[in-house]
Design an enzyme around this catalytic site. Structure first.
Site, PDB file in Angstrom:
ATOM      1  N   ASP A  34      -6.663   2.519   0.280  1.00  0.00           N
ATOM      2  CA  ASP A  34      -5.359   1.997   0.668  1.00  0.00           C
ATOM      3  C   ASP A  34      -4.502   2.094  -0.590  1.00  0.00           C
ATOM      4  OD1 ASP A  34      -3.276   0.805   2.106  1.00  0.00           O
ATOM      5  OD2 ASP A  34      -3.877  -1.199   1.479  1.00  0.00           O
TER       6      ASP A  34
ATOM      7  N   GLU B  47      -4.632   6.573   3.423  1.00  0.00           N
ATOM      8  CA  GLU B  47      -3.514   6.348   4.332  1.00  0.00           C
ATOM      9  C   GLU B  47      -2.360   7.279   3.977  1.00  0.00           C
ATOM     10  OE1 GLU B  47      -2.140   2.361   6.146  1.00  0.00           O
ATOM     11  OE2 GLU B  47      -0.918   2.651   4.356  1.00  0.00           O
TER      12      GLU B  47
ATOM     13  N   ASP C 212      -5.930  -5.295   0.960  1.00  0.00           N
ATOM     14  CA  ASP C 212      -5.948  -3.857   0.679  1.00  0.00           C
ATOM     15  C   ASP C 212      -7.368  -3.293   0.754  1.00  0.00           C
ATOM     16  OD1 ASP C 212      -2.992  -3.580  -0.782  1.00  0.00           O
ATOM     17  OD2 ASP C 212      -4.000  -5.477  -1.147  1.00  0.00           O
TER      18      ASP C 212
END
Length: 168
Positions: free
Chosen positions: A7, A67, A140
């Site tokens: 992330d 991501e 996260d």
């Protein structure tokens, strides 16, 4: 298959490594790389690179899932996240780890079955799929594990296999 999820960020980079075998997930390790707010930005980027390179070098995953950036309202923040994401991708590339990108919608759908799931739902399903006692912190880290789960599901799908064969 071992998947390393990321992330991206520049204050906190969440990471998580999972194994996926016989439709079973197992968390191999997870955590975060955190930088100090008042540190020179270039030093923050260097620290992120060094830390993730070391973790990836120890883990040697089969794939890195990250991501995909989406437009944020704060362009200054988006640019900094993109730079931090770049050093993360460089660490994986230097180690010859294949890189795969997923949108938040794809991650939510893979983990919960619903693309509009709320963050707590995604975090709870991530915990359940990995059979963890509690949701990893910071958020996260849980997000990174969800991204890894997304890739594990996609990599085993007929669609993904067809894409690999056709070079898409």
């Amino acid at each position: 298959m071992v998947v390393f999820g990321i992330d991206p960020g520049y204050a906190i980079v969440g990471w998580g490594a999972i194994s996926f075998k016989s439709n079973t997930y197992k968390a191999l390790g997870y955590g975060s790389v955190e930088t100090q707010a008042h540190t020179d930005f270039n030093q923050r980027l260097e620290y992120i690179y060094d830390e993730l390179y070391a973790i990836l070098n120890r883990c040697r995953p089969d794939a890195l899932a990250i991501e995909r950036l989406y437009f944020q309202t704060n362009q200054k923040t988006a640019i900094k996240v993109a730079q931090a994401r770049g050093v993360t991708l460089l660490a994986a590339q230097k180690l010859k780890i294949p890189i795969f990108e997923y949108t938040p919608l794809q991650v939510k759908t893979a983990v919960t079955g619903y693309g509009k799931a709320k963050k707590p739902q995604v975090m709870e399903m991530t915990r359940r799929l990995l059979k963890l006692d509690e949701v990893p912190k910071p958020d996260d880290t849980a997000d990174a594990l969800a991204i890894a789960i997304c890739h594990a599901q996609a990599a085993g799908s007929d669609l993904r296999q067809a894409m690999f064969r056709k070079g898409i």
